[in-house]
Design a protein around this motif. Sequence first.
Motif, PDB file in Angstrom:
ATOM      1  N   VAL B 239     -18.770 -15.778 -57.159  1.00  0.00           N
ATOM      2  CA  VAL B 239     -18.985 -15.214 -55.822  1.00  0.00           C
ATOM      3  C   VAL B 239     -18.794 -13.700 -55.853  1.00  0.00           C
ATOM      4  N   ALA B 240     -17.737 -13.246 -56.547  1.00  0.00           N
ATOM      5  CA  ALA B 240     -17.459 -11.801 -56.588  1.00  0.00           C
ATOM      6  C   ALA B 240     -18.615 -11.033 -57.227  1.00  0.00           C
ATOM      7  N   GLY B 241     -19.296 -11.667 -58.162  1.00  0.00           N
ATOM      8  CA  GLY B 241     -20.361 -10.969 -58.872  1.00  0.00           C
ATOM      9  C   GLY B 241     -21.754 -11.208 -58.305  1.00  0.00           C
ATOM     10  N   ASP B 242     -21.832 -11.940 -57.200  1.00  0.00           N
ATOM     11  CA  ASP B 242     -23.154 -12.306 -56.677  1.00  0.00           C
ATOM     12  C   ASP B 242     -23.714 -11.188 -55.794  1.00  0.00           C
ATOM     13  N   ASP B 243     -24.879 -10.702 -56.147  1.00  0.00           N
ATOM     14  CA  ASP B 243     -25.438  -9.565 -55.399  1.00  0.00           C
ATOM     15  C   ASP B 243     -25.907  -9.943 -54.004  1.00  0.00           C
ATOM     16  N   GLN B 244     -26.246 -11.200 -53.793  1.00  0.00           N
ATOM     17  CA  GLN B 244     -26.587 -11.605 -52.423  1.00  0.00           C
ATOM     18  C   GLN B 244     -25.353 -11.613 -51.528  1.00  0.00           C
ATOM     19  N   VAL B 245     -24.212 -11.971 -52.089  1.00  0.00           N
ATOM     20  CA  VAL B 245     -22.983 -12.032 -51.288  1.00  0.00           C
ATOM     21  C   VAL B 245     -22.452 -10.620 -51.058  1.00  0.00           C
ATOM     22  N   ASN B 246     -22.115  -9.929 -52.115  1.00  0.00           N
ATOM     23  CA  ASN B 246     -21.634  -8.544 -52.024  1.00  0.00           C
ATOM     24  C   ASN B 246     -20.550  -8.363 -50.961  1.00  0.00           C
ATOM     25  N   LEU B 247     -19.561  -9.236 -50.994  1.00  0.00           N
ATOM     26  CA  LEU B 247     -18.442  -9.172 -50.048  1.00  0.00           C
ATOM     27  C   LEU B 247     -17.129  -9.241 -50.825  1.00  0.00           C
ATOM     28  N   PRO B 248     -16.062  -8.626 -50.303  1.00  0.00           N
ATOM     29  CA  PRO B 248     -14.755  -8.788 -50.938  1.00  0.00           C
ATOM     30  C   PRO B 248     -14.337 -10.257 -50.974  1.00  0.00           C
ATOM     31  N   VAL B 249     -13.612 -10.622 -52.015  1.00  0.00           N
ATOM     32  CA  VAL B 249     -13.157 -12.001 -52.215  1.00  0.00           C
ATOM     33  C   VAL B 249     -11.637 -12.056 -52.127  1.00  0.00           C
ATOM     34  N   PHE B 250     -11.148 -12.917 -51.248  1.00  0.00           N
ATOM     35  CA  PHE B 250      -9.709 -13.163 -51.141  1.00  0.00           C
ATOM     36  C   PHE B 250      -9.408 -14.494 -51.832  1.00  0.00           C
ATOM     37  N   MET B 251      -8.389 -14.486 -52.677  1.00  0.00           N
ATOM     38  CA  MET B 251      -7.930 -15.720 -53.333  1.00  0.00           C
ATOM     39  C   MET B 251      -6.861 -16.371 -52.472  1.00  0.00           C
ATOM     40  N   HIS B 252      -7.019 -17.665 -52.166  1.00  0.00           N
ATOM     41  CA  HIS B 252      -5.973 -18.418 -51.467  1.00  0.00           C
ATOM     42  C   HIS B 252      -5.260 -19.346 -52.460  1.00  0.00           C
ATOM     43  N   PRO B 253      -3.937 -19.479 -52.345  1.00  0.00           N
ATOM     44  CA  PRO B 253      -3.183 -20.212 -53.371  1.00  0.00           C
ATOM     45  C   PRO B 253      -3.130 -21.728 -53.210  1.00  0.00           C
ATOM     46  N   ALA B 254      -3.865 -22.313 -52.271  1.00  0.00           N
ATOM     47  CA  ALA B 254      -3.806 -23.770 -52.096  1.00  0.00           C
ATOM     48  C   ALA B 254      -4.066 -24.491 -53.413  1.00  0.00           C
ATOM     49  N   PHE B 255      -3.266 -25.509 -53.679  1.00  0.00           N
ATOM     50  CA  PHE B 255      -3.386 -26.376 -54.859  1.00  0.00           C
ATOM     51  C   PHE B 255      -2.984 -25.658 -56.147  1.00  0.00           C
ATOM     52  N   SER B 256      -2.569 -24.395 -56.084  1.00  0.00           N
ATOM     53  CA  SER B 256      -2.239 -23.648 -57.296  1.00  0.00           C
ATOM     54  C   SER B 256      -0.754 -23.677 -57.613  1.00  0.00           C
ATOM     55  N   GLY B 257       0.050 -24.269 -56.717  1.00  0.00           N
ATOM     56  CA  GLY B 257       1.495 -24.154 -56.882  1.00  0.00           C
ATOM     57  C   GLY B 257       2.011 -24.670 -58.217  1.00  0.00           C
ATOM     58  N   SER B 258       1.349 -25.712 -58.752  1.00  0.00           N
ATOM     59  CA  SER B 258       1.837 -26.301 -59.999  1.00  0.00           C
ATOM     60  C   SER B 258       1.842 -25.294 -61.148  1.00  0.00           C
ATOM     61  N   PHE B 259       1.001 -24.270 -61.082  1.00  0.00           N
ATOM     62  CA  PHE B 259       0.918 -23.321 -62.191  1.00  0.00           C
ATOM     63  C   PHE B 259       2.172 -22.460 -62.336  1.00  0.00           C
ATOM     64  N   THR B 260       2.944 -22.311 -61.262  1.00  0.00           N
ATOM     65  CA  THR B 260       4.156 -21.469 -61.361  1.00  0.00           C
ATOM     66  C   THR B 260       5.419 -22.193 -60.913  1.00  0.00           C
ATOM     67  N   VAL B 261       5.333 -23.493 -60.627  1.00  0.00           N
ATOM     68  CA  VAL B 261       6.484 -24.185 -60.017  1.00  0.00           C
ATOM     69  C   VAL B 261       7.620 -24.435 -61.008  1.00  0.00           C
ATOM     70  N   ALA B 262       7.310 -24.539 -62.284  1.00  0.00           N
ATOM     71  CA  ALA B 262       8.346 -24.822 -63.287  1.00  0.00           C
ATOM     72  C   ALA B 262       8.745 -23.509 -63.969  1.00  0.00           C
ATOM     73  N   PRO B 263      10.022 -23.178 -63.997  1.00  0.00           N
ATOM     74  CA  PRO B 263      10.407 -21.857 -64.524  1.00  0.00           C
ATOM     75  C   PRO B 263      10.068 -21.654 -66.000  1.00  0.00           C
ATOM     76  N   ASP B 264      10.019 -22.711 -66.780  1.00  0.00           N
ATOM     77  CA  ASP B 264       9.820 -22.570 -68.221  1.00  0.00           C
ATOM     78  C   ASP B 264       8.486 -23.140 -68.694  1.00  0.00           C
ATOM     79  N   ALA B 265       7.549 -23.307 -67.795  1.00  0.00           N
ATOM     80  CA  ALA B 265       6.221 -23.813 -68.167  1.00  0.00           C
ATOM     81  C   ALA B 265       5.199 -23.100 -67.290  1.00  0.00           C
ATOM     82  N   GLY B 266       3.946 -23.407 -67.475  1.00  0.00           N
ATOM     83  CA  GLY B 266       2.915 -22.786 -66.649  1.00  0.00           C
ATOM     84  C   GLY B 266       2.810 -21.294 -66.883  1.00  0.00           C
ATOM     85  N   PHE B 267       2.677 -20.555 -65.798  1.00  0.00           N
ATOM     86  CA  PHE B 267       2.478 -19.104 -65.853  1.00  0.00           C
ATOM     87  C   PHE B 267       3.612 -18.385 -65.126  1.00  0.00           C
TER      88      PHE B 267
END
Lengths: 374, 374
Positions: B239-267
């Motif tokens: 979407v960010a690279g689409d010339d027809q869209v050409n609009l700013p992109v906001f990232m929403h964190p829904a469903f992403s919590g698992s990536f940082t929820v564990a202190p010693d795993a994920g990101f």
Amino acid sequence: MERFSVTYALLADDLNEARRKAFDICVEQTVEFPYDLIPNAYIQTEIVGHIESLDTLAPGRFRAVISYHEDTAGTDFTQFLNVLFGNTSIKPGVRVDAFTLTPMQLATFTGPRFGVAGLRARTGVVGRPLLCSALKPLGLDCHALADIAYRFALGGIDVIKDDHGLANQRYAPFEERVARCAEAVQRANAETGGNCLYLPNVTADDGYTLTRARFAQQAGAGAVIISGALTGFDTLRAVAGDDQVNLPVFMHPAFSGSFTVAPDAGFSHFAFYGQLMRLAGADAVIFPNYGGRFSFSREECAAIAQGCRCNMGSLRSALPAPGGGMNFENIGDMVAFYGSDAIFLIGGGLFRHNPDITEGVRTLRRLLEQCLEA
Amino acid sequence: MERFSVTYALLADDLNEARRKAFDICVEQTVEFPYDLIPNAYIQTEIVGHIESLDTLAPGRFRAVISYHEDTAGTDFTQFLNVLFGNTSIKPGVRVDAFTLTPMQLATFTGPRFGVAGLRARTGVVGRPLLCSALKPLGLDCHALADIAYRFALGGIDVIKDDHGLANQRYAPFEERVARCAEAVQRANAETGGNCLYLPNVTADDGYTLTRARFAQQAGAGAVIISGALTGFDTLRAVAGDDQVNLPVFMHPAFSGSFTVAPDAGFSHFAFYGQLMRLAGADAVIFPNYGGRFSFSREECAAIAQGCRCNMGSLRSALPAPGGGMNFENIGDMVAFYGSDAIFLIGGGLFRHNPDITEGVRTLRRLLEQCLEA
């Protein structure tokens, strides 16, 4: 209108706090708005989630079953995932353990297109688990990978997958690799009379996974493999439901580990690798076997197999495909553990066993037959 | 050919075990094959990851910097994610803390299209943080949502986003909602002389996110919001690279919590919500603010802001957009904490403050000006 339900495991100090947390989920997953300010009664009573039950499992551990109106998700799979666990995924101490679906959802998210019977029909394998190996290592060119594929197929392996790290790198570009490997497996099948399937990895950037899957179908692949956590899980559905592709879809767990790595957050193994990947259309779900270089326990692996097979209305069952750590010694244990409706992945162990991988596959097939006769 | 590098935090009993684990990552993330059986020297020396450094951080805690040949990932963003953390995500005790990129990768994954300066130009806001609120609750119809949008914009809010749970439900179908809300905000802008942006949620199933983003652009939206963990992260890039869209992109964190929820795993928070979402093309990254109903600490929020702003070669900076728990009392603290280059999200707190949300926004704007003058 019907409601679907989600079973969450909660950490809380006592039942009162657990009830408060469960109610927070009812609000967070739907209106995300102060409950007392909700402007109409329909939204308060129907759109906000309902606590259907709340039980104490152990001191500090609770189980809440929450139901949601199916209209909160509608027919978008992404929005179904969002209601299931969107913002709540960011809260520690909440895990999705299981879910049920409404008839409308089961009619919309149709799950595996082939399932166990369909995969057995394509491979011609009855009454025993399927054996699968992988083309590797990364860095080989297309000729070398196709040669490995040919030698595996000649030995009688049932399924040959691209290693999940084979994408579109310059030393083995996607289209050339898939064409050569598919041809090699077909050539071996012509010699053996077998039905070995070649599964290219079609995991790719937005939109391109489907493009690669269609190319794979044209090139003669027998199925495709997709790392759903890399593509987005709905991409599995898009490929599974595409009439041009019309091939079984294998889910690979790359990048998905975070969803089950924390015992009290994310998803249960049953819900994630079982129910959810099956709902997303996976005919087979690859996951790390117990006892190998990963850390899934026997209980977690059993739960995944159960999630692949449990009753989910009209959804076909998927085949659990444990990989990692399989060798020539533990095949008997795996047969006893997973039963016949499974796919056993053996990669490094097969290369390690015998430099002649065709002979290695033949030995493995004999070992498997012996286990089944025993 | 150049190498990119990844900093992993490792749990291990001692330095020897840490070195063994680091080497396991070098192999797992590339060839996934017994090292001693690798068939040629090029693969062994160039394709397998290199341990560039290994340090003890504390008893049982280590930091490994591992470099990978850029050819292992090529130009697929999904395959870059796969080399970064594919199978290793399934192993507990390993976390991605940070990464660097090669010039080829920076030329391929170009990051935010607008960045801080571009978003300021679109909104006309200089010298202060942007204020954002959300259209909610789920269950309202398009007329009611558009009315809320109009009243927010009239008060002088800078950005109005769809609540991330607004998808394509029957009570507020996507196209009608976006058209009505965009029109309402444009009408208010005409009255105020302002440049308030309306951000529809375009998160959708495979392929449809881009379709919805293009519709949003046509309908007069000012930017779009996407839950990347639901769509797949590369969809942000598409979407960010689409010339027809050409609009700013906001990232929403829904469903992403698992990536940082564990202190010693994920990101780490820095790597995931900062570096990675920015690399995926997010002009602004929404995340749970400290002190609200989520559990991110001040340190974690500071790390996200740092990841949005740190030097990443040619990549533009993204705007950190903390949300959840903002109210009329803590805005001064947030200004001091995040500085001027940020977007503050206030949802429930604004509805709670005053039933007249236009007046509520005006009060908030005055409070913000006072904080900046102080």
